[in-house]
Design a protein around this motif. Structure first.
Motif, PDB file in Angstrom:
ATOM      1  N   ASN A  32       0.879  -1.330  -0.271  1.00 58.50           N
ATOM      2  CA  ASN A  32      -0.085   0.075  -0.044  1.00 58.50           C
ATOM      3  C   ASN A  32       0.872   0.931  -0.086  1.00 58.50           C
ATOM      4  O   ASN A  32       1.583   1.314   0.521  1.00 58.50           O
ATOM      5  CB  ASN A  32      -0.815  -0.229   1.180  1.00 58.50           C
ATOM      6  N   ILE A  33       0.875   2.291  -1.203  1.00 56.46           N
ATOM      7  CA  ILE A  33       1.219   3.328  -1.134  1.00 56.46           C
ATOM      8  C   ILE A  33       0.969   4.275  -0.670  1.00 56.46           C
ATOM      9  O   ILE A  33      -0.083   4.572  -1.027  1.00 56.46           O
ATOM     10  CB  ILE A  33       1.716   3.467  -2.604  1.00 56.46           C
ATOM     11  N   PRO A  34       1.004   5.114   0.186  1.00 55.07           N
ATOM     12  CA  PRO A  34       0.403   6.426   0.830  1.00 55.07           C
ATOM     13  C   PRO A  34       0.319   7.500  -0.051  1.00 55.07           C
ATOM     14  O   PRO A  34       1.206   7.708  -1.032  1.00 55.07           O
ATOM     15  CB  PRO A  34       0.640   6.394   1.517  1.00 55.07           C
ATOM     16  N   ALA A  35       0.128   8.444  -0.023  1.00 58.87           N
ATOM     17  CA  ALA A  35      -0.826   9.680  -0.726  1.00 58.87           C
ATOM     18  C   ALA A  35       0.793  10.760  -1.070  1.00 58.87           C
ATOM     19  O   ALA A  35       1.004  10.880  -1.885  1.00 58.87           O
ATOM     20  CB  ALA A  35      -1.794  10.317   0.247  1.00 58.87           C
ATOM     21  N   SER A  36       1.305  10.499   0.978  1.00 61.22           N
ATOM     22  CA  SER A  36       1.915  11.674   0.854  1.00 61.22           C
ATOM     23  C   SER A  36       3.875  10.666   0.117  1.00 61.22           C
ATOM     24  O   SER A  36       5.190  11.729  -0.105  1.00 61.22           O
ATOM     25  CB  SER A  36       3.554  11.302   2.309  1.00 61.22           C
ATOM     26  N   VAL A  37       3.563   9.882  -0.462  1.00 62.89           N
ATOM     27  CA  VAL A  37       4.892   9.596  -1.110  1.00 62.89           C
ATOM     28  C   VAL A  37       5.204  10.165  -2.626  1.00 62.89           C
ATOM     29  O   VAL A  37       4.114  10.186  -3.175  1.00 62.89           O
ATOM     30  CB  VAL A  37       5.261   7.643  -1.180  1.00 62.89           C
ATOM     31  N   ILE A  38       6.687  10.544  -3.044  1.00 67.25           N
ATOM     32  CA  ILE A  38       6.722  11.490  -4.194  1.00 67.25           C
ATOM     33  C   ILE A  38       7.952  10.662  -5.258  1.00 67.25           C
ATOM     34  O   ILE A  38       8.046  11.294  -5.618  1.00 67.25           O
ATOM     35  CB  ILE A  38       6.466  13.292  -3.620  1.00 67.25           C
ATOM     36  N   SER A  51       6.919 -12.313  -4.080  1.00 69.29           N
ATOM     37  CA  SER A  51       5.804 -12.696  -3.711  1.00 69.29           C
ATOM     38  C   SER A  51       4.458 -11.809  -3.932  1.00 69.29           C
ATOM     39  O   SER A  51       2.987 -12.348  -3.652  1.00 69.29           O
ATOM     40  CB  SER A  51       5.722 -13.135  -2.435  1.00 69.29           C
ATOM     41  N   VAL A  52       4.857 -10.386  -4.470  1.00 70.63           N
ATOM     42  CA  VAL A  52       3.876  -9.225  -4.187  1.00 70.63           C
ATOM     43  C   VAL A  52       2.809  -9.013  -5.927  1.00 70.63           C
ATOM     44  O   VAL A  52       3.038  -9.942  -6.674  1.00 70.63           O
ATOM     45  CB  VAL A  52       4.137  -7.816  -3.988  1.00 70.63           C
ATOM     46  N   THR A  53       1.230  -8.970  -4.864  1.00 66.35           N
ATOM     47  CA  THR A  53       0.225 -10.271  -6.136  1.00 66.35           C
ATOM     48  C   THR A  53      -0.455  -8.784  -6.652  1.00 66.35           C
ATOM     49  O   THR A  53      -0.608  -8.276  -7.521  1.00 66.35           O
ATOM     50  CB  THR A  53      -0.794 -11.246  -5.970  1.00 66.35           C
ATOM     51  N   GLU A  54      -0.299  -7.546  -5.721  1.00 68.66           N
ATOM     52  CA  GLU A  54      -0.722  -6.144  -5.347  1.00 68.66           C
ATOM     53  C   GLU A  54      -0.307  -5.769  -5.045  1.00 68.66           C
ATOM     54  O   GLU A  54      -0.056  -5.296  -4.265  1.00 68.66           O
ATOM     55  CB  GLU A  54      -2.271  -6.904  -5.187  1.00 68.66           C
ATOM     56  N   ILE A  55      -0.053  -4.023  -5.764  1.00 61.69           N
ATOM     57  CA  ILE A  55       0.143  -2.496  -5.498  1.00 61.69           C
ATOM     58  C   ILE A  55      -1.320  -1.836  -5.760  1.00 61.69           C
ATOM     59  O   ILE A  55      -1.502  -1.814  -6.624  1.00 61.69           O
ATOM     60  CB  ILE A  55       0.934  -2.463  -6.326  1.00 61.69           C
ATOM     61  N   GLU A  56      -1.447  -1.675  -4.504  1.00 61.67           N
ATOM     62  CA  GLU A  56      -2.660  -0.470  -4.288  1.00 61.67           C
ATOM     63  C   GLU A  56      -1.703   0.568  -3.934  1.00 61.67           C
ATOM     64  O   GLU A  56      -0.256   1.017  -3.252  1.00 61.67           O
ATOM     65  CB  GLU A  56      -3.734  -0.967  -2.881  1.00 61.67           C
ATOM     66  N   VAL A  57      -2.409   1.767  -3.894  1.00 56.25           N
ATOM     67  CA  VAL A  57      -1.615   3.802  -4.158  1.00 56.25           C
ATOM     68  C   VAL A  57      -3.412   4.398  -3.776  1.00 56.25           C
ATOM     69  O   VAL A  57      -4.189   4.276  -4.159  1.00 56.25           O
ATOM     70  CB  VAL A  57      -1.822   4.088  -5.895  1.00 56.25           C
ATOM     71  N   TYR A 101       1.985   9.221  -8.178  1.00 53.25           N
ATOM     72  CA  TYR A 101       1.880   7.450  -8.630  1.00 53.25           C
ATOM     73  C   TYR A 101       0.050   7.079  -8.404  1.00 53.25           C
ATOM     74  O   TYR A 101      -0.656   7.977  -7.923  1.00 53.25           O
ATOM     75  CB  TYR A 101       2.259   6.774  -7.854  1.00 53.25           C
ATOM     76  N   THR A 102      -0.176   5.526  -9.231  1.00 48.68           N
ATOM     77  CA  THR A 102      -1.199   5.612  -9.730  1.00 48.68           C
ATOM     78  C   THR A 102      -1.083   4.316  -9.893  1.00 48.68           C
ATOM     79  O   THR A 102      -0.109   3.217 -10.048  1.00 48.68           O
ATOM     80  CB  THR A 102      -2.215   5.827 -10.426  1.00 48.68           C
ATOM     81  N   SER A 103      -2.136   3.242  -9.141  1.00 42.75           N
ATOM     82  CA  SER A 103      -2.095   2.020  -9.146  1.00 42.75           C
ATOM     83  C   SER A 103      -3.426   1.442 -10.477  1.00 42.75           C
ATOM     84  O   SER A 103      -4.399   2.567 -10.224  1.00 42.75           O
ATOM     85  CB  SER A 103      -2.149   0.741  -8.363  1.00 42.75           C
ATOM     86  N   PHE A 104      -3.048   1.064 -11.385  1.00 36.83           N
ATOM     87  CA  PHE A 104      -3.853   0.325 -12.331  1.00 36.83           C
ATOM     88  C   PHE A 104      -3.869  -1.331 -12.245  1.00 36.83           C
ATOM     89  O   PHE A 104      -2.794  -1.560 -12.705  1.00 36.83           O
ATOM     90  CB  PHE A 104      -4.051   0.734 -13.501  1.00 36.83           C
ATOM     91  N   LYS A 105      -5.007  -2.332 -12.125  1.00 31.62           N
ATOM     92  CA  LYS A 105      -4.766  -3.752 -11.722  1.00 31.62           C
ATOM     93  C   LYS A 105      -3.611  -4.326 -11.915  1.00 31.62           C
ATOM     94  O   LYS A 105      -2.597  -4.545 -11.860  1.00 31.62           O
ATOM     95  CB  LYS A 105      -5.040  -3.945 -13.551  1.00 31.62           C
ATOM     96  N   GLY A 106      -3.377  -3.562 -10.158  1.00 33.13           N
ATOM     97  CA  GLY A 106      -2.614  -4.244  -9.107  1.00 33.13           C
ATOM     98  C   GLY A 106      -1.224  -3.490  -9.811  1.00 33.13           C
ATOM     99  O   GLY A 106      -0.398  -4.049  -8.302  1.00 33.13           O
ATOM    100  N   ASN A 107      -0.754  -2.738 -10.481  1.00 36.52           N
ATOM    101  CA  ASN A 107       0.577  -2.380 -10.971  1.00 36.52           C
ATOM    102  C   ASN A 107       0.654  -0.887 -10.716  1.00 36.52           C
ATOM    103  O   ASN A 107       0.108  -0.232 -10.716  1.00 36.52           O
ATOM    104  CB  ASN A 107       0.553  -2.945 -12.167  1.00 36.52           C
ATOM    105  N   LEU A 108       2.241  -0.332 -10.449  1.00 37.55           N
ATOM    106  CA  LEU A 108       2.203   0.626 -10.902  1.00 37.55           C
ATOM    107  C   LEU A 108       2.897   1.654 -11.015  1.00 37.55           C
ATOM    108  O   LEU A 108       3.428   1.291 -12.557  1.00 37.55           O
ATOM    109  CB  LEU A 108       3.702   0.932  -9.021  1.00 37.55           C
ATOM    110  N   TYR A 109       2.234   2.937 -11.973  1.00 34.15           N
ATOM    111  CA  TYR A 109       2.094   3.511 -12.507  1.00 34.15           C
ATOM    112  C   TYR A 109       2.304   5.273 -12.112  1.00 34.15           C
ATOM    113  O   TYR A 109       2.092   5.246 -10.911  1.00 34.15           O
ATOM    114  CB  TYR A 109       1.179   4.121 -13.421  1.00 34.15           C
TER     115      TYR A 109
END
Length: 199
Positions: free
Chosen positions: A44-50, A60-66, A73-81
Motif C-alpha cells: 500500500n502506497i500512501p498519499a505522501s510518497v513522491i 510474492s507481491v500480487t497487488e500494489i495499491e496507491v 503515482y497510481t495503481s491500475f490492475k494492481g500494478n504501479l504507474y
C-alpha cells in the motif's frame, strides 16, 4: 519523529514479515526494500510518497495499491504507474498471469519494472504506440519470458534490460535513436546472458 524515507533493502530477508503498513508521511521509498520477504503479497502506497526507486516489490507481491490522493503515482490492475499512466514503475511480480498487454499510454518502462516476474511468458509492447524508453534491468530475471518484440517507437534501451532472461528471444528495430550497452547488429544474432536478440 515521523519516518520520511525507507532506505534500500530495509526489510530484506524478513522471511516472517507478512504485512506492513507504510504510514502517511513517508515521502521516499528506495529499491529492494522487501527483497526475499516471501509472505508479503500486497503493498500500500500512501498519499505522501513522491519518490519510488525501482524494484520495490518482493517476488510474492500480487497487488500494489496507491492512495487515490497520491499526486505522483497510481495503481491500475494492481500494478504501479505514474499518475498520468505514461510510466510503468512496477508490475506486481507475484501475479500468476502468463500474458500482459502494456497499456497504450505508457511511454517509459522503469528500471526493474518486471524484475523476477516468474510467470510471465508473453508480454505485448506493441499496444503502447508511443513507447520510447526501456530502462535498465527492466525485464531482469524474467525466466519464463519467451518472446518479446520491441516496437519501432523505442529509442532507448538501458543497461542489462534483459539480464538473465534465459528463455527470451527478442526482436529489436534496426535503428535506435539512442542506446547504451549494445552494438546492435542489423544482420546477426546477439547474445546477452542467455537471450537471443534479432533485428
Amino acid at each position: 519523529k515521523t519516518v520520511k524515507k525507507i532506505c534500500a533493502c530495509a526489510f530484506t530477508y524478513c522471511s516472517e514479515l507478512s504485512r506492513i503498513n507504510i504510514p502517511d508521511g513517508v515521502t521516499h521509498i528506495e529499491n529492494g526494500i522487501f527483497n526475499n520477504c516471501p509472505k508479503i503479497t500486497k503493498l500500500n502506497i500512501p498519499a505522501s510518497v513522491i519518490s519510488i526507486s525501482g524494484g520495490i516489490a518482493s517476488e510474492s507481491v500480487t497487488e500494489i495499491e496507491v492512495s487515490p490522493n497520491n499526486t505522483v503515482y497510481t495503481s491500475f490492475k494492481g500494478n504501479l504507474y505514474s499518475k498520468d499512466m505514461t510510466t510503468l514503475y512496477c508490475y506486481a511480480p507475484g501475479k500468476t498471469d502468463t500474458t500482459f498487454h502494456l497499456p497504450y499510454s505508457v511511454k517509459t518502462i522503469g528500471s526493474y519494472a518486471f524484475n523476477r516476474c516468474a510467470h510471465l511468458k508473453n508480454l505485448y509492447l506493441y499496444t503502447a504506440d508511443d513507447l520510447e524508453t526501456i530502462s535498465s534491468y527492466a525485464f531482469s530475471d524474467c525466466n519464463a519470458l519467451i518472446c518479446l518484440t520491441i516496437p519501432e517507437s523505442v529509442k532507448y534501451i538501458g543497461e542489462n534490460a534483459f539480464y538473465y532472461c534465459r528463455a527470451l528471444e527478442i526482436m529489436v528495430p534496426k535503428r535506435f535513436g539512442r542506446y547504451t550497452t549494445h552494438e546492435w547488429n542489423d544482420t546477426t544474432e546477439y547474445r546477452e546472458h542467455g537471450c537471443r536478440v534479432w533485428t
